[in-house]
Each structure stands twice: as C-alpha cells, then as structure tokens.
Design a protein around this motif. Structure first.
Motif, PDB file in Angstrom:
ATOM      1  N   SER A  47       0.833  -1.210   0.000  1.00 56.92           N
ATOM      2  CA  SER A  47       0.000   0.000   0.000  1.00 56.92           C
ATOM      3  C   SER A  47       0.863   1.253   0.000  1.00 56.92           C
ATOM      4  O   SER A  47       0.501   2.250  -0.619  1.00 56.92           O
ATOM      5  CB  SER A  47      -0.893   0.026   1.227  1.00 56.92           C
ATOM      6  OG  SER A  47      -1.700  -1.110   1.241  1.00 56.92           O
ATOM      7  N   ARG A  50       1.754   2.087  -3.492  1.00 59.95           N
ATOM      8  CA  ARG A  50       0.659   2.450  -4.397  1.00 59.95           C
ATOM      9  C   ARG A  50       0.023   3.798  -4.082  1.00 59.95           C
ATOM     10  O   ARG A  50      -0.466   4.474  -4.975  1.00 59.95           O
ATOM     11  CB  ARG A  50      -0.427   1.376  -4.342  1.00 59.95           C
ATOM     12  CG  ARG A  50      -0.033   0.096  -5.012  1.00 59.95           C
ATOM     13  CD  ARG A  50      -1.157  -0.910  -4.937  1.00 59.95           C
ATOM     14  NE  ARG A  50      -0.836  -2.112  -5.682  1.00 59.95           N
ATOM     15  CZ  ARG A  50      -0.273  -3.181  -5.156  1.00 59.95           C
ATOM     16  NH1 ARG A  50       0.046  -3.193  -3.877  1.00 59.95           N
ATOM     17  NH2 ARG A  50      -0.005  -4.224  -5.897  1.00 59.95           N
ATOM     18  N   PHE A  51      -0.009   4.177  -2.821  1.00 52.74           N
ATOM     19  CA  PHE A  51      -0.706   5.387  -2.413  1.00 52.74           C
ATOM     20  C   PHE A  51       0.258   6.367  -1.767  1.00 52.74           C
ATOM     21  O   PHE A  51       1.241   5.965  -1.154  1.00 52.74           O
ATOM     22  CB  PHE A  51      -1.814   5.061  -1.399  1.00 52.74           C
ATOM     23  CG  PHE A  51      -2.768   4.017  -1.868  1.00 52.74           C
ATOM     24  CD1 PHE A  51      -3.628   4.273  -2.917  1.00 52.74           C
ATOM     25  CD2 PHE A  51      -2.815   2.779  -1.268  1.00 52.74           C
ATOM     26  CE1 PHE A  51      -4.526   3.318  -3.355  1.00 52.74           C
ATOM     27  CE2 PHE A  51      -3.702   1.814  -1.698  1.00 52.74           C
ATOM     28  CZ  PHE A  51      -4.564   2.077  -2.747  1.00 52.74           C
ATOM     29  N   THR A  52      -0.037   7.660  -1.904  1.00 55.23           N
ATOM     30  CA  THR A  52       0.711   8.688  -1.183  1.00 55.23           C
ATOM     31  C   THR A  52      -0.286   9.624  -0.517  1.00 55.23           C
ATOM     32  O   THR A  52      -1.429   9.740  -0.956  1.00 55.23           O
ATOM     33  CB  THR A  52       1.623   9.501  -2.120  1.00 55.23           C
ATOM     34  OG1 THR A  52       0.827  10.068  -3.153  1.00 55.23           O
ATOM     35  CG2 THR A  52       2.715   8.651  -2.711  1.00 55.23           C
ATOM     36  N   ARG A  61      -3.499   8.351  -5.810  1.00 57.36           N
ATOM     37  CA  ARG A  61      -2.967   7.154  -6.462  1.00 57.36           C
ATOM     38  C   ARG A  61      -2.649   7.478  -7.915  1.00 57.36           C
ATOM     39  O   ARG A  61      -3.070   8.504  -8.435  1.00 57.36           O
ATOM     40  CB  ARG A  61      -3.982   6.019  -6.398  1.00 57.36           C
ATOM     41  CG  ARG A  61      -5.240   6.319  -7.182  1.00 57.36           C
ATOM     42  CD  ARG A  61      -6.128   5.098  -7.322  1.00 57.36           C
ATOM     43  NE  ARG A  61      -7.379   5.454  -7.968  1.00 57.36           N
ATOM     44  CZ  ARG A  61      -7.569   5.519  -9.279  1.00 57.36           C
ATOM     45  NH1 ARG A  61      -6.563   5.273 -10.104  1.00 57.36           N
ATOM     46  NH2 ARG A  61      -8.742   5.850  -9.796  1.00 57.36           N
ATOM     47  N   ARG A  62      -1.905   6.594  -8.558  1.00 54.65           N
ATOM     48  CA  ARG A  62      -1.626   6.733  -9.995  1.00 54.65           C
ATOM     49  C   ARG A  62      -2.743   6.104 -10.794  1.00 54.65           C
ATOM     50  O   ARG A  62      -3.444   5.216 -10.328  1.00 54.65           O
ATOM     51  CB  ARG A  62      -0.321   6.016 -10.337  1.00 54.65           C
ATOM     52  CG  ARG A  62       0.905   6.813  -9.997  1.00 54.65           C
ATOM     53  CD  ARG A  62       2.129   6.155 -10.564  1.00 54.65           C
ATOM     54  NE  ARG A  62       2.018   6.030 -12.014  1.00 54.65           N
ATOM     55  CZ  ARG A  62       2.880   5.385 -12.779  1.00 54.65           C
ATOM     56  NH1 ARG A  62       3.916   4.799 -12.236  1.00 54.65           N
ATOM     57  NH2 ARG A  62       2.714   5.317 -14.076  1.00 54.65           N
ATOM     58  N   MET A  84      -1.977  12.247 -11.093  1.00 47.50           N
ATOM     59  CA  MET A  84      -2.430  11.570  -9.883  1.00 47.50           C
ATOM     60  C   MET A  84      -3.921  11.849  -9.668  1.00 47.50           C
ATOM     61  O   MET A  84      -4.411  12.908 -10.035  1.00 47.50           O
ATOM     62  CB  MET A  84      -1.639  12.049  -8.666  1.00 47.50           C
ATOM     63  CG  MET A  84      -0.151  11.823  -8.764  1.00 47.50           C
ATOM     64  SD  MET A  84       0.292  10.112  -8.654  1.00 47.50           S
ATOM     65  CE  MET A  84       0.605   9.984  -6.928  1.00 47.50           C
ATOM     66  N   ILE A  87      -8.359   9.481  -4.212  1.00 46.36           N
ATOM     67  CA  ILE A  87      -9.205   8.329  -3.930  1.00 46.36           C
ATOM     68  C   ILE A  87     -10.527   8.867  -3.414  1.00 46.36           C
ATOM     69  O   ILE A  87     -10.570   9.738  -2.546  1.00 46.36           O
ATOM     70  CB  ILE A  87      -8.526   7.406  -2.901  1.00 46.36           C
ATOM     71  CG1 ILE A  87      -7.304   6.770  -3.541  1.00 46.36           C
ATOM     72  CG2 ILE A  87      -9.482   6.358  -2.396  1.00 46.36           C
ATOM     73  CD1 ILE A  87      -6.551   5.866  -2.640  1.00 46.36           C
ATOM     74  N   ASP A  97      -4.804  -1.578   3.944  1.00 47.78           N
ATOM     75  CA  ASP A  97      -4.445  -0.324   3.295  1.00 47.78           C
ATOM     76  C   ASP A  97      -4.902   0.874   4.117  1.00 47.78           C
ATOM     77  O   ASP A  97      -4.202   1.868   4.228  1.00 47.78           O
ATOM     78  CB  ASP A  97      -5.065  -0.248   1.907  1.00 47.78           C
ATOM     79  CG  ASP A  97      -4.557  -1.366   1.000  1.00 47.78           C
ATOM     80  OD1 ASP A  97      -3.537  -1.970   1.351  1.00 47.78           O
ATOM     81  OD2 ASP A  97      -5.166  -1.613  -0.037  1.00 47.78           O
ATOM     82  N   THR A 101      -2.613   4.014   5.603  1.00 49.92           N
ATOM     83  CA  THR A 101      -2.805   5.425   5.313  1.00 49.92           C
ATOM     84  C   THR A 101      -2.991   6.227   6.585  1.00 49.92           C
ATOM     85  O   THR A 101      -2.509   7.347   6.680  1.00 49.92           O
ATOM     86  CB  THR A 101      -4.011   5.618   4.380  1.00 49.92           C
ATOM     87  OG1 THR A 101      -5.141   4.975   4.959  1.00 49.92           O
ATOM     88  CG2 THR A 101      -3.745   5.046   3.015  1.00 49.92           C
TER      89      THR A 101
END
Length: 109
Positions: A47, A50-52, A61-62, A84, A87, A97, A101
């Motif tokens: 995770s 994949r996520f920032t 996310r991309r 980007m 979400i 996930d 976060t």
C-alpha cells in the motif's frame, strides 16, 4: 571412606567423599516479558508503494494504463493517465491499506 589424590611430589591430598542426593528443579511456568511501550505498527509496503498522502491528508494514487502499449494511445490520453487522482473514499480501501494510510497521516503530522 576417603579418596586420596596423588600429586607428582611426595605429598598427597585426601578428600572425604560425601554422598548427597541431587535434586533437579524444573520450572512450572515460563516467564514472558512484555514491553510497556506496546506494539509498533508496521507499514504495509504494498500500500505504501501504491498510495501517497498529500500535505492536507488526502490520499492519491496513480492511474492505470500508462505502463506499456503507449504507441497506440494519443498524447492527450497519456497526459491524462500520468496525473495523480484522489481516492474517492478512503474508507473503501481494504483494512490493511486503511491502517497504512492512517499510519502515514500520523507520520506526516
């Protein structure tokens, strides 16, 4: 009964042998030491890749579709795929996930 020990010199040492019963002590319970700090939360690495988290705490996310077969995609589409995306609902993430976060948000604060 005595047992004599002979040395290389002319003197000898005599020691009495005492018969004693040897008792073996077995522990009844094992001792578990628990840290007072508690459990340290681990980062879910899949995770994290994949996520920032943005500065305001939003999760981005991309977009999918920008890895291969780019010759058939026009430049407008490739530009859109490279940006980007927020979400929509952070609660819609799987449980692992979501915990990552939340952990990232704590680290950024």
């Amino acid at each position: 009964m005595t047992n004599s020990l002979k040395l290389s010199s002319s003197a000898s040492i005599s020691t009495p042998i005492i018969h004693q019963k040897l008792y073996t002590i077995t522990p009844s319970r094992s001792l578990t030491i628990v840290s007072a700090k508690g459990y340290k939360m681990k980062t879910h690495k899949a995770s994290a890749k994949r996520f920032t988290v943005t500065g305001r705490g939003k999760i981005v996310r991309r977009r999918a579709g920008k890895q291969h077969l780019l010759y058939k995609k026009n430049s407008k589409r490739k530009l859109r795929l490279s940006k980007m995306v927020l979400i929509s609902k952070p609660n819609s993430l799987p449980k692992k996930d979501a915990s990552v976060t939340n952990h990232k948000k704590l680290l950024l604060e």
